[in-house]
Design a protein around this motif. Sequence first.
Motif, PDB file in Angstrom:
ATOM      1  N   THR A  48       0.830  -1.205   0.000  1.00  0.00           N
ATOM      2  CA  THR A  48       0.000   0.000   0.000  1.00  0.00           C
ATOM      3  C   THR A  48       0.862   1.251   0.000  1.00  0.00           C
ATOM      4  O   THR A  48       0.608   2.206  -0.734  1.00  0.00           O
ATOM      5  CB  THR A  48      -0.922   0.009   1.235  1.00  0.00           C
ATOM      6  OG1 THR A  48      -1.732  -1.158   1.207  1.00  0.00           O
ATOM      7  CG2 THR A  48      -1.815   1.244   1.245  1.00  0.00           C
ATOM      8  N   ARG A  49       1.922   1.219   0.844  1.00  0.00           N
ATOM      9  CA  ARG A  49       2.803   2.389   0.878  1.00  0.00           C
ATOM     10  C   ARG A  49       3.497   2.599  -0.458  1.00  0.00           C
ATOM     11  O   ARG A  49       3.673   3.729  -0.918  1.00  0.00           O
ATOM     12  CB  ARG A  49       3.834   2.234   1.998  1.00  0.00           C
ATOM     13  CG  ARG A  49       3.253   2.413   3.398  1.00  0.00           C
ATOM     14  CD  ARG A  49       4.358   2.538   4.437  1.00  0.00           C
ATOM     15  NE  ARG A  49       5.167   1.330   4.510  1.00  0.00           N
ATOM     16  CZ  ARG A  49       4.869   0.277   5.286  1.00  0.00           C
ATOM     17  NH1 ARG A  49       3.757   0.282   6.008  1.00  0.00           N
ATOM     18  NH2 ARG A  49       5.677  -0.770   5.324  1.00  0.00           N
ATOM     19  N   SER A  50       3.905   1.504  -1.109  1.00  0.00           N
ATOM     20  CA  SER A  50       4.557   1.613  -2.419  1.00  0.00           C
ATOM     21  C   SER A  50       3.618   2.216  -3.446  1.00  0.00           C
ATOM     22  O   SER A  50       4.005   3.047  -4.263  1.00  0.00           O
ATOM     23  CB  SER A  50       5.035   0.241  -2.883  1.00  0.00           C
ATOM     24  OG  SER A  50       6.019  -0.261  -1.994  1.00  0.00           O
ATOM     25  N   ILE A  51       2.358   1.781  -3.401  1.00  0.00           N
ATOM     26  CA  ILE A  51       1.370   2.312  -4.350  1.00  0.00           C
ATOM     27  C   ILE A  51       1.163   3.803  -4.125  1.00  0.00           C
ATOM     28  O   ILE A  51       1.079   4.596  -5.072  1.00  0.00           O
ATOM     29  CB  ILE A  51       0.038   1.545  -4.235  1.00  0.00           C
ATOM     30  CG1 ILE A  51       0.222   0.103  -4.736  1.00  0.00           C
ATOM     31  CG2 ILE A  51      -1.075   2.246  -5.009  1.00  0.00           C
ATOM     32  CD1 ILE A  51      -0.967  -0.793  -4.483  1.00  0.00           C
ATOM     33  N   GLU A  52       1.096   4.210  -2.840  1.00  0.00           N
ATOM     34  CA  GLU A  52       0.925   5.630  -2.538  1.00  0.00           C
ATOM     35  C   GLU A  52       2.113   6.453  -3.049  1.00  0.00           C
ATOM     36  O   GLU A  52       1.946   7.553  -3.559  1.00  0.00           O
ATOM     37  CB  GLU A  52       0.757   5.824  -1.024  1.00  0.00           C
ATOM     38  CG  GLU A  52      -0.570   5.316  -0.475  1.00  0.00           C
ATOM     39  CD  GLU A  52      -1.761   5.980  -1.145  1.00  0.00           C
ATOM     40  OE1 GLU A  52      -1.699   7.206  -1.370  1.00  0.00           O
ATOM     41  OE2 GLU A  52      -2.726   5.278  -1.472  1.00  0.00           O
ATOM     42  N   GLN A  53       3.322   5.897  -2.896  1.00  0.00           N
ATOM     43  CA  GLN A  53       4.501   6.597  -3.405  1.00  0.00           C
ATOM     44  C   GLN A  53       4.467   6.714  -4.915  1.00  0.00           C
ATOM     45  O   GLN A  53       4.822   7.750  -5.492  1.00  0.00           O
ATOM     46  CB  GLN A  53       5.764   5.870  -2.956  1.00  0.00           C
ATOM     47  CG  GLN A  53       6.032   5.991  -1.466  1.00  0.00           C
ATOM     48  CD  GLN A  53       7.195   5.132  -1.018  1.00  0.00           C
ATOM     49  OE1 GLN A  53       7.757   4.383  -1.823  1.00  0.00           O
ATOM     50  NE2 GLN A  53       7.554   5.222   0.262  1.00  0.00           N
ATOM     51  N   LEU A  54       4.040   5.649  -5.584  1.00  0.00           N
ATOM     52  CA  LEU A  54       3.928   5.695  -7.042  1.00  0.00           C
ATOM     53  C   LEU A  54       2.914   6.739  -7.471  1.00  0.00           C
ATOM     54  O   LEU A  54       3.125   7.477  -8.427  1.00  0.00           O
ATOM     55  CB  LEU A  54       3.536   4.312  -7.580  1.00  0.00           C
ATOM     56  CG  LEU A  54       4.629   3.240  -7.547  1.00  0.00           C
ATOM     57  CD1 LEU A  54       4.030   1.880  -7.912  1.00  0.00           C
ATOM     58  CD2 LEU A  54       5.760   3.593  -8.499  1.00  0.00           C
ATOM     59  N   LYS A  55       1.780   6.797  -6.749  1.00  0.00           N
ATOM     60  CA  LYS A  55       0.762   7.795  -7.080  1.00  0.00           C
ATOM     61  C   LYS A  55       1.313   9.210  -6.909  1.00  0.00           C
ATOM     62  O   LYS A  55       1.022  10.104  -7.694  1.00  0.00           O
ATOM     63  CB  LYS A  55      -0.471   7.605  -6.189  1.00  0.00           C
ATOM     64  CG  LYS A  55      -1.351   6.427  -6.573  1.00  0.00           C
ATOM     65  CD  LYS A  55      -2.569   6.375  -5.666  1.00  0.00           C
ATOM     66  CE  LYS A  55      -3.510   5.245  -6.058  1.00  0.00           C
ATOM     67  NZ  LYS A  55      -4.682   5.176  -5.155  1.00  0.00           N
ATOM     68  N   ALA A  56       2.116   9.392  -5.825  1.00  0.00           N
ATOM     69  CA  ALA A  56       2.655  10.727  -5.555  1.00  0.00           C
ATOM     70  C   ALA A  56       3.572  11.198  -6.663  1.00  0.00           C
ATOM     71  O   ALA A  56       3.691  12.392  -6.929  1.00  0.00           O
ATOM     72  CB  ALA A  56       3.404  10.721  -4.219  1.00  0.00           C
ATOM     73  N   ASN A  57       4.265  10.257  -7.333  1.00  0.00           N
ATOM     74  CA  ASN A  57       5.204  10.622  -8.389  1.00  0.00           C
ATOM     75  C   ASN A  57       4.656  10.372  -9.788  1.00  0.00           C
ATOM     76  O   ASN A  57       5.368  10.567 -10.764  1.00  0.00           O
ATOM     77  CB  ASN A  57       6.518   9.847  -8.212  1.00  0.00           C
ATOM     78  CG  ASN A  57       7.245  10.258  -6.946  1.00  0.00           C
ATOM     79  OD1 ASN A  57       7.337  11.433  -6.645  1.00  0.00           O
ATOM     80  ND2 ASN A  57       7.747   9.291  -6.197  1.00  0.00           N
ATOM     81  N   ALA A  58       3.420   9.925  -9.875  1.00  0.00           N
ATOM     82  CA  ALA A  58       2.845   9.619 -11.181  1.00  0.00           C
ATOM     83  C   ALA A  58       2.478  10.905 -11.908  1.00  0.00           C
ATOM     84  O   ALA A  58       2.084  11.896 -11.291  1.00  0.00           O
ATOM     85  CB  ALA A  58       1.610   8.741 -11.021  1.00  0.00           C
ATOM     86  N   VAL A  59       2.594  10.881 -13.214  1.00  0.00           N
ATOM     87  CA  VAL A  59       2.193  12.023 -14.035  1.00  0.00           C
ATOM     88  C   VAL A  59       0.687  11.960 -14.229  1.00  0.00           C
ATOM     89  O   VAL A  59       0.141  10.934 -14.641  1.00  0.00           O
ATOM     90  CB  VAL A  59       2.924  12.011 -15.385  1.00  0.00           C
ATOM     91  CG1 VAL A  59       2.451  13.168 -16.254  1.00  0.00           C
ATOM     92  CG2 VAL A  59       4.428  12.077 -15.179  1.00  0.00           C
ATOM     93  N   ARG A 131       0.063  18.048 -18.180  1.00  0.00           N
ATOM     94  CA  ARG A 131       0.640  16.872 -17.535  1.00  0.00           C
ATOM     95  C   ARG A 131       1.484  17.350 -16.370  1.00  0.00           C
ATOM     96  O   ARG A 131       2.373  18.192 -16.529  1.00  0.00           O
ATOM     97  CB  ARG A 131       1.470  16.067 -18.525  1.00  0.00           C
ATOM     98  CG  ARG A 131       0.667  15.578 -19.736  1.00  0.00           C
ATOM     99  CD  ARG A 131       1.513  14.755 -20.685  1.00  0.00           C
ATOM    100  NE  ARG A 131       1.822  13.446 -20.108  1.00  0.00           N
ATOM    101  CZ  ARG A 131       3.045  12.940 -19.988  1.00  0.00           C
ATOM    102  NH1 ARG A 131       4.093  13.651 -20.377  1.00  0.00           N
ATOM    103  NH2 ARG A 131       3.235  11.745 -19.477  1.00  0.00           N
ATOM    104  N   ALA A 132       1.203  16.809 -15.184  1.00  0.00           N
ATOM    105  CA  ALA A 132       1.846  17.336 -13.986  1.00  0.00           C
ATOM    106  C   ALA A 132       2.114  16.230 -12.975  1.00  0.00           C
ATOM    107  O   ALA A 132       1.429  15.210 -12.937  1.00  0.00           O
ATOM    108  CB  ALA A 132       0.967  18.414 -13.341  1.00  0.00           C
ATOM    109  N   ILE A 133       3.140  16.456 -12.174  1.00  0.00           N
ATOM    110  CA  ILE A 133       3.397  15.653 -10.986  1.00  0.00           C
ATOM    111  C   ILE A 133       2.898  16.461  -9.802  1.00  0.00           C
ATOM    112  O   ILE A 133       3.246  17.633  -9.649  1.00  0.00           O
ATOM    113  CB  ILE A 133       4.897  15.342 -10.831  1.00  0.00           C
ATOM    114  CG1 ILE A 133       5.373  14.450 -11.973  1.00  0.00           C
ATOM    115  CG2 ILE A 133       5.179  14.679  -9.483  1.00  0.00           C
ATOM    116  CD1 ILE A 133       6.878  14.225 -11.995  1.00  0.00           C
ATOM    117  N   VAL A 134       2.057  15.852  -8.992  1.00  0.00           N
ATOM    118  CA  VAL A 134       1.511  16.517  -7.816  1.00  0.00           C
ATOM    119  C   VAL A 134       2.291  16.039  -6.593  1.00  0.00           C
ATOM    120  O   VAL A 134       2.393  14.837  -6.344  1.00  0.00           O
ATOM    121  CB  VAL A 134       0.017  16.216  -7.630  1.00  0.00           C
ATOM    122  CG1 VAL A 134      -0.526  16.967  -6.414  1.00  0.00           C
ATOM    123  CG2 VAL A 134      -0.761  16.579  -8.880  1.00  0.00           C
TER     124      VAL A 134
END
Length: 327
Positions: A48-59, A131-134
């Motif tokens: 779950t933490r890995s997925i959240e990190q991926l979401k944080a850096n996803a475009v 297209r942005a990284i949030v």
Amino acid sequence: MARKNLLSGLGGLGLPAGNPDLSPASPHEPAAAIANFGGARGAIGAVTRSIEQLKANAVQDIPTESIDPSFISDRIGFDAANYADLVESIRAHGQQVPILIRPHPDKEGRYQVAYGHRRLRAAVELQRPVRAIVKRLSDDELVIAQGQENNARTDLSFIERARFAASLEQRGFERATIMAALFVDKTGLSRLISAATKIPPDIIDAIGAAPKTGRDRWIALAANLEAEASVGAVRAAMSDALMSAASSDERFNLLFSASVIKKVKPLKPKTKPSAWVAPDGKTVARIQDDKKLCTVVIDKKVAPEFGAYLIESLPELYAAFMGRESK
């Protein structure tokens, strides 16, 4: 295959390292059951933490109308030609490099740009999402990201970096943060801030970014403008017809030339010649006596032969003078 690898520890006998929520198995309960439960919980938490990190850096594609600019500007003026090229590139090939934004600290549901203002503007013009990284950023983290991204592109001119540094200091940011944002040491930062604060804002705006004008020339201009006369001369030159047709670097050169005020040494007043009047009342000579010379001018109209006589008598006069000095 990837999912099998991620969940392969679910049936293990040991608890994941660093999991404080579970104690070892009780002798009254099946060890395998406790191990399976604890292992699943730890593994799922890690996933779950890995997925959240991926979401944080996803475009992500973000509607442009929900994004506000940074609270601090890092550019002077607007380069229409370069911007037009950017718009055409995005129109033809899409936005290849995402911008960086953060959730707006004061407005629910909105975002704020860390860097990528021109790409955002192009997306608005092309009527498409950007297209942005949030990423959640503090104010310090935002300005560091903004400054470092511009440094990486070597896109800002000296005076743009100088004004950016001065604006950050005026907003209360610590110098350590500003140095990190601009990749400069204490001396470099002092030069940036000094140039931006010594040159009046209206003069900087009149010149623009001046991308080809380096640090030394801007610092020299700042030194020239310490004289009020130079400031007045530069402001007068700002209305010159040549300014409107010139490039930013040419405008710098025009105003720099105006800032150079030549110091004219005041002329020392010459002593007025004194007249020497003979006993017969005639003005025979005029004498000019200063620190360097003593000049005797004989008026030949009054005493035509006196000049020649005086020259012939110089040896005797000088000998008499030296004799007086030796006594």
